[in-house]
Design an enzyme around this catalytic site. Structure first.
Site, PDB file in Angstrom:
ATOM      1  N   CYS A 179      33.185  18.105   9.842  1.00  6.59           N
ATOM      2  CA  CYS A 179      33.809  18.190   8.532  1.00  6.59           C
ATOM      3  C   CYS A 179      35.056  19.055   8.650  1.00  6.59           C
ATOM      4  O   CYS A 179      35.309  19.641   9.701  1.00  6.59           O
ATOM      5  CB  CYS A 179      32.874  18.861   7.537  1.00  6.59           C
ATOM      6  SG  CYS A 179      31.380  17.922   7.197  1.00  6.59           S
ATOM      7  N   ASN A 206      31.160  23.403   7.971  1.00  2.46           N
ATOM      8  CA  ASN A 206      31.435  22.472   9.061  1.00  2.46           C
ATOM      9  C   ASN A 206      30.509  22.851  10.211  1.00  2.46           C
ATOM     10  O   ASN A 206      30.576  23.976  10.705  1.00  2.46           O
ATOM     11  CB  ASN A 206      32.902  22.602   9.501  1.00  2.46           C
ATOM     12  CG  ASN A 206      33.222  21.786  10.742  1.00  2.46           C
ATOM     13  OD1 ASN A 206      32.523  20.829  11.047  1.00  2.46           O
ATOM     14  ND2 ASN A 206      34.265  22.175  11.441  1.00  2.46           N
TER      15      ASN A 206
END
Ligand code: SF4
Length: 466
Positions: A17, A122
């Site tokens: 991400c 992330n």
């Protein structure tokens, strides 16, 4: 011809991400965060979101949804009207069923005893199941399947009113890969795991204030100036007082994912002071030295392999040609979570330039082979366009194992190189020859010793296991 692998299983590796966020007194933070998310779009295209906070007291603003940044924020100029001293943002790639659940979009926002808490993440936590079970035993009710919610619950239960104190207490319990950006509406906190698997950098906003982002290309987009990368295990706090830093996890040897250089990161980003485009060109040069071949032209698979192909061509003294054209109006292959949708994406996405390829011996450079199905398809496209020979050159070593740190690599048994020698690969993908860059040369191209990079999916050495 039966190549031993199915055409329909096409896959490239998927990023985890992208996260970003900042704090400033007199800046349109939500607007800037939106532009930073545009720069990070390559790290995830399934959802996007922003949380913005006015500072002390008032409720935070949130907007998020499924789709690209441009779809979730079609009128980004409107974000200038969001009064905010701080904002955090997230673009998401996710796989499987989880990816299609809108509840898993981030940032995740929850209420707790000291107000509101928003988290953008992330990476991947290896002890997520264990932590979730523990929290559920204590009565926690989860809204999502994400690891991010675990952190929020742990912070809420920790009890400290000061966000950084609560985080400093709970973060050492997290095992795995993470770059978190968290806000309580008063400050923005960025964190990296003890190995620094996933990147996170700090920049200064033009006009005052600070900003954090997964990649430095986000700073260029919003005219911020790069200051430094966060150290593994470091927490950085952005608030009205400026920037503070705390080492919350004892730093291990830095182990940034080598695939960030090879494929994931944008070429205009710098990771640990090294420009991604230049590293890729060097990967290509070294590949040409390790696996030379008699050929007429060199081409790269757009977009991430073009730099490596240009390095290969330079080193080999061969002309670089654009043999493959990408249709830019179709989303990246992995934008669609199902295999069938991915297959349709690749079919429409690349075409060979017949007049360039016809009758030629082509070196086709790609950044990686995962299942081998994309390579099989690409080589078939080149042959249909009349290529006399197709020599596949890969600017990374054979992928032989999965990833525990948030990258969507299939199970080992589905990897073309798993339990096979490189000599078996040309027949499987339909190439005249295949050459992989060695891990040693890949690390040299990056400019770091192998001991300072994660290369678990290439050599089976994983710095931390579940
Ligand atoms: Fe990157 Fe591979 Fe390590 Fe995962 S296992 S972090 S993809 S190098």
């Amino acid at each position: 011809m039966d190549h031993g692998i199915a055409y329909r299983q096409q896959v490239k590796l998927h990023e985890a991400c992208g996260v970003c966020g900042g704090y400033a007194q007199d800046q349109p933070l939500a607007f800037l965060t939106c532009f930073a998310l545009y720069a990070l779009q390559h790290r995830g295209q399934e959802s996007a979101g922003i949380v913005a906070g006015p500072g002390e007291g008032r409720k935070v603003w949130i907007k998020k949804g499924m789709g690209l940044v441009s779809e979730v924020f079609p009128d980004s100029a409107d974000l200038k009207g969001v009064v905010s001293k701080l904002a955090i943002g997230h673009v998401r790639y996710s796989y499987g069923q989880e990816g299609r659940n809108p509840e898993n979009t981030q940032p995740l926002k929850l209420r707790y005893r000291y107000g509101e808490l928003a988290v953008a993440h992330n990476g991947h936590l290896l002890n997520a199941l264990e932590l979730r079970a523990e929290l559920e035993d204590q009565g926690a009710i989860f809204q999502t399947d994400t690891d991010s919610e675990l952190l929020a619950h742990m912070v809420a239960r920790q009890g400290s009113e000061l966000l950084e104190d609560a985080l400093a207490e709970v973060v050492p319990r997290l095992k795995g890969a993470f770059a978190f950006i968290v806000t309580d509406g008063r400050k923005v906190v960025g964190l990296r795991d003890g190995y620094g698997f996933r990147p996170l950098s700090l920049g200064a906003l033009n006009g005052g204030g600070y900003f954090l982002a997964s990649e430095t290309c986000a700073f260029d987009t919003i005219q911020a100036t790069f200051i430094r990368d966060l150290a593994p295990g470091e927490m950085v706090i952005l608030d009205a007082a400026g920037v503070k830093s705390r080492q919350v996890i004892a730093p291990k040897h830095s182990r940034l994912c080598i695939f960030e250089y090879i494929y994931f990161a944008r070429p205009d980003s710098n990771l640990q002071g090294r420009n991604v485009h230049l590293v890729r060109r060097e990967l290509g040069r070294r590949l040409a030295r390790e696996h030379p071949v008699e050929a007429d032209i060199v081409s790269g698979v757009p977009d991430s392999s073009i730099a490596a192909a240009s390095g290969f061509a330079e080193e080999a003294g061969l002309p670089y040609e654009m043999s493959l054209v990408k249709n830019r109006y179709i989303g990246r292959t992995f934008i669609k979570p199902t295999q069938k949708m991915r297959e349709e994406g690749v079919d429409l996405k690349l075409n060979a330039v017949q007049k360039i390829v016809e009758g030629k011996r082509v070196v086709l450079v790609d950044d990686s082979i995962v299942r081998g199905t994309t390579s099989l398809k690409l080589i078939a496209i080149m042959r249909r366009a009349g290529a006399r020979e197709v020599h596949l050159r890969i600017s990374s070593p054979p992928v032989i194992g999965s990833c525990y740190y948030g990258i969507d690599i299939p199970d080992a048994k589905d990897l073309i190189a798993y339990n096979r020698s490189p000599a078996e690969i040309p027949t499987l993908v339909g190439a005249d020859s295949v050459g992989y860059l060695s891990l040693e040369e890949a690390c040299t191209a990056v400019g770091l010793p192998g001991s300072e990079l994660c290369s678990g999916c290439f050599n089976g050495y994983y710095p931390v296991l579940p």
